[in-house]
Enzyme design. Sequence first.
Site, PDB file in Angstrom:
ATOM      1  N   GLU A   1       0.844  -1.193   0.000  1.00  0.00           N
ATOM      2  CA  GLU A   1       0.000   0.000   0.000  1.00  0.00           C
ATOM      3  C   GLU A   1       0.879   1.243   0.000  1.00  0.00           C
ATOM      4  O   GLU A   1       1.942   1.252   0.628  1.00  0.00           O
ATOM      5  CB  GLU A   1      -0.892   0.004   1.248  1.00  0.00           C
ATOM      6  CG  GLU A   1      -1.880  -1.159   1.252  1.00  0.00           C
ATOM      7  CD  GLU A   1      -2.785  -1.188   2.484  1.00  0.00           C
ATOM      8  OE1 GLU A   1      -2.696  -0.270   3.324  1.00  0.00           O
ATOM      9  OE2 GLU A   1      -3.579  -2.137   2.595  1.00  0.00           O
TER      10      GLU A   1
ATOM     11  N   HIS B   1      -7.781   1.484   1.882  1.00  0.00           N
ATOM     12  CA  HIS B   1      -7.671   1.103   3.307  1.00  0.00           C
ATOM     13  C   HIS B   1      -8.451   2.079   4.202  1.00  0.00           C
ATOM     14  O   HIS B   1      -7.918   2.642   5.156  1.00  0.00           O
ATOM     15  CB  HIS B   1      -6.192   1.049   3.738  1.00  0.00           C
ATOM     16  CG  HIS B   1      -5.974   0.158   4.931  1.00  0.00           C
ATOM     17  ND1 HIS B   1      -4.843  -0.590   5.113  1.00  0.00           N
ATOM     18  CD2 HIS B   1      -6.754  -0.100   6.020  1.00  0.00           C
ATOM     19  CE1 HIS B   1      -4.925  -1.266   6.247  1.00  0.00           C
ATOM     20  NE2 HIS B   1      -6.087  -0.979   6.817  1.00  0.00           N
ATOM     21  N   ILE B   2      -9.728   2.242   3.857  1.00  0.00           N
ATOM     22  CA  ILE B   2     -10.561   3.207   4.587  1.00  0.00           C
ATOM     23  C   ILE B   2     -11.612   2.527   5.459  1.00  0.00           C
ATOM     24  O   ILE B   2     -12.516   3.192   5.972  1.00  0.00           O
ATOM     25  CB  ILE B   2     -11.282   4.173   3.622  1.00  0.00           C
ATOM     26  CG1 ILE B   2     -11.953   3.377   2.493  1.00  0.00           C
ATOM     27  CG2 ILE B   2     -10.334   5.226   3.068  1.00  0.00           C
ATOM     28  CD1 ILE B   2     -13.156   4.035   1.907  1.00  0.00           C
TER      29      ILE B   2
HETATM   30  P1  NAI Z   1     -10.422  -9.933  16.077  1.00  0.00           P
HETATM   31  O1  NAI Z   1      -9.139 -10.355  16.679  1.00  0.00           O
HETATM   32  O2  NAI Z   1     -11.496  -9.434  16.967  1.00  0.00           O
HETATM   33  O3  NAI Z   1     -11.022 -11.152  15.215  1.00  0.00           O
HETATM   34  C1  NAI Z   1     -10.270 -11.962  14.367  1.00  0.00           C
HETATM   35  C2  NAI Z   1     -10.900 -13.347  14.358  1.00  0.00           C
HETATM   36  O4  NAI Z   1     -10.243 -14.143  13.369  1.00  0.00           O
HETATM   37  C3  NAI Z   1     -10.762 -14.080  15.693  1.00  0.00           C
HETATM   38  O5  NAI Z   1     -12.023 -14.547  16.109  1.00  0.00           O
HETATM   39  C4  NAI Z   1      -9.807 -15.216  15.361  1.00  0.00           C
HETATM   40  O6  NAI Z   1     -10.057 -16.379  16.137  1.00  0.00           O
HETATM   41  C5  NAI Z   1     -10.104 -15.448  13.903  1.00  0.00           C
HETATM   42  N1  NAI Z   1      -9.039 -16.146  13.172  1.00  0.00           N
HETATM   43  C6  NAI Z   1      -7.692 -16.055  13.346  1.00  0.00           C
HETATM   44  N2  NAI Z   1      -7.057 -16.863  12.464  1.00  0.00           N
HETATM   45  C7  NAI Z   1      -8.013 -17.467  11.726  1.00  0.00           C
HETATM   46  C8  NAI Z   1      -7.973 -18.398  10.659  1.00  0.00           C
HETATM   47  N3  NAI Z   1      -6.817 -18.857  10.184  1.00  0.00           N
HETATM   48  N4  NAI Z   1      -9.160 -18.811  10.149  1.00  0.00           N
HETATM   49  C9  NAI Z   1     -10.343 -18.357  10.646  1.00  0.00           C
HETATM   50  N5  NAI Z   1     -10.433 -17.479  11.657  1.00  0.00           N
HETATM   51  C10 NAI Z   1      -9.283 -17.021  12.179  1.00  0.00           C
HETATM   52  O7  NAI Z   1     -10.043  -8.847  14.965  1.00  0.00           O
HETATM   53  P2  NAI Z   1     -10.984  -7.715  14.371  1.00  0.00           P
HETATM   54  O8  NAI Z   1     -10.899  -6.514  15.234  1.00  0.00           O
HETATM   55  O9  NAI Z   1     -12.300  -8.275  14.056  1.00  0.00           O
HETATM   56  O10 NAI Z   1     -10.177  -7.371  13.021  1.00  0.00           O
HETATM   57  C11 NAI Z   1     -10.138  -8.285  11.922  1.00  0.00           C
HETATM   58  C12 NAI Z   1      -9.202  -7.790  10.835  1.00  0.00           C
HETATM   59  O11 NAI Z   1      -9.625  -6.510  10.364  1.00  0.00           O
HETATM   60  C13 NAI Z   1      -7.755  -7.607  11.283  1.00  0.00           C
HETATM   61  O12 NAI Z   1      -6.911  -8.117  10.280  1.00  0.00           O
HETATM   62  C14 NAI Z   1      -7.593  -6.115  11.352  1.00  0.00           C
HETATM   63  O13 NAI Z   1      -6.261  -5.748  11.125  1.00  0.00           O
HETATM   64  C15 NAI Z   1      -8.495  -5.672  10.216  1.00  0.00           C
HETATM   65  N6  NAI Z   1      -8.925  -4.266  10.269  1.00  0.00           N
HETATM   66  C16 NAI Z   1      -8.999  -3.567   9.087  1.00  0.00           C
HETATM   67  C17 NAI Z   1      -9.392  -2.246   9.084  1.00  0.00           C
HETATM   68  C18 NAI Z   1      -9.500  -1.488   7.807  1.00  0.00           C
HETATM   69  O14 NAI Z   1      -9.391  -0.269   7.814  1.00  0.00           O
HETATM   70  N7  NAI Z   1      -9.743  -2.151   6.694  1.00  0.00           N
HETATM   71  C19 NAI Z   1      -9.702  -1.536  10.336  1.00  0.00           C
HETATM   72  C20 NAI Z   1      -9.697  -2.385  11.510  1.00  0.00           C
HETATM   73  C21 NAI Z   1      -9.286  -3.690  11.458  1.00  0.00           C
END
Ligand code: NAI
Length: 401
Positions: free
Chosen positions: A261, A284-285
């Site tokens: 990015e 990335h918003i």
């Molecule tokens: P979280 O930690 O609450 O949830 C992630 C889930 O994925 C957990 O339940 C975990 O057990 C599960 N997981 C881990 N490895 C796995 C696998 N191999 N297969 C299936 N499930 C698996 O995280 P949250 O807060 O929900 O964030 C999720 C993603 O969103 C992260 O990668 C974060 O960086 C991204 N994100 C993106 C944003 C954006 O601007 N696009 C903003 C905020 C977060």
Amino acid sequence: MTAPRILLVENIHEVAKQKLSEEGFHVDMLSHAPTEDELIQLVANYDVLGIRSKTEITKKVLDNSKHLLTIGCFCIGTNQVDLSVAREKGIPVFNAPHSNTRSVAELVIAEMIALSRQLGDRNTKAHVGEWVKSAVGSKEVRGKTLGIVGYGHIGSQVSVLAESMGLKVVFFDVIKKLPLGNAVAMHSLEELLKVSDFVTLHVPETPETKDMIGAKELAAMKKDAHLINASRGTVVVIPALVEALKSKHIGGCAIDVFPEEPASNKEKFVSPLQGVANVILTPHIGGSTEEAQYAIGIEVAESFRRYLKIGSTSGAVNFPNVDLPVKQGTSRLLNVHRNEPGVLGEINGLISKAGANIEGQYLSTDERIGYLVMDVHSSHAKALAGEIEKLSRSIRTRVVY
Ligand code: NAI
């Protein structure tokens, strides 16, 4: 103790200053990200530092921050801070990992409808004078199946919102999760891919999730299904996705995160997905909303308040987490020490020598440091803290109230 002085840099939301000022702290704000040299000059006058993603807190900065008590990252990531050096200096680092959860979930819902109605392409064409009125390939999302990969904070929010619009929800997570509403847990990723009209990814960036969706997984998806990725750019193999879209196996995709990015809005963005039909690309918003910035301001300001006033390190990313209620009629003493055998014995020796009455004591450790919170009679607190501070393995000792 004089009120801690707090410096917030990089245009942190005004609400943080407001909340911290209400608590009696002195707060100054800067709009830019200070350089290392600038930061070294600045931190000499502050006890607390609030940054966003562009300010780097290096070892050199930390070595020159004699009275820095804590650092707050008013964002999600914390890799701009040398976390292990901060920990060894007894400085907990906080962030705001979930303040933008709802913002990401709403974007995903919008994208499902946008993909189903080819809004991206039709909008682009209308802007250049092309009138593409046709129902072919346009569908409602009602009654379709949404497959959520990663049922954490964001995935479960998407689940609730999608059900309220009449979608069936299935999910796959490596950890057993309570299904919300009528959502159904799938036993494997393959099972989810086979039944979903939309697949949305909400997993963290880990070695296990790298290239999680490649040619094999795309081939396992239903024909004309849509893929949404607002998690991390490493999760999807982009050339395989381009192939699946061009061969018309996948009906479209919405991608918010990329393997590479641009570092700033001034750099050019290049992706093999550019120009491919029914592909929505966003910079990335997912979490970038005014509400999320406000919520981040509140969340980190609250972490500062709790650490500075009661010693709570709950949510700190580099520190043993301790969260104890305030004990009336006592003083609270905090001590960070190197986690070596015999330290607690030395501290307790000083306590009995002082004849101090311990009303409560709580120790939490990791492999490098120990964090000790003690509630003692107020008449003993200051003198005892002075004695504990002198121990060779003490890193930092403070009376918070
Ligand atoms: P979280 O930690 O609450 O949830 C992630 C889930 O994925 C957990 O339940 C975990 O057990 C599960 N997981 C881990 N490895 C796995 C696998 N191999 N297969 C299936 N499930 C698996 O995280 P949250 O807060 O929900 O964030 C999720 C993603 O969103 C992260 O990668 C974060 O960086 C991204 N994100 C993106 C944003 C954006 O601007 N696009 C903003 C905020 C977060």
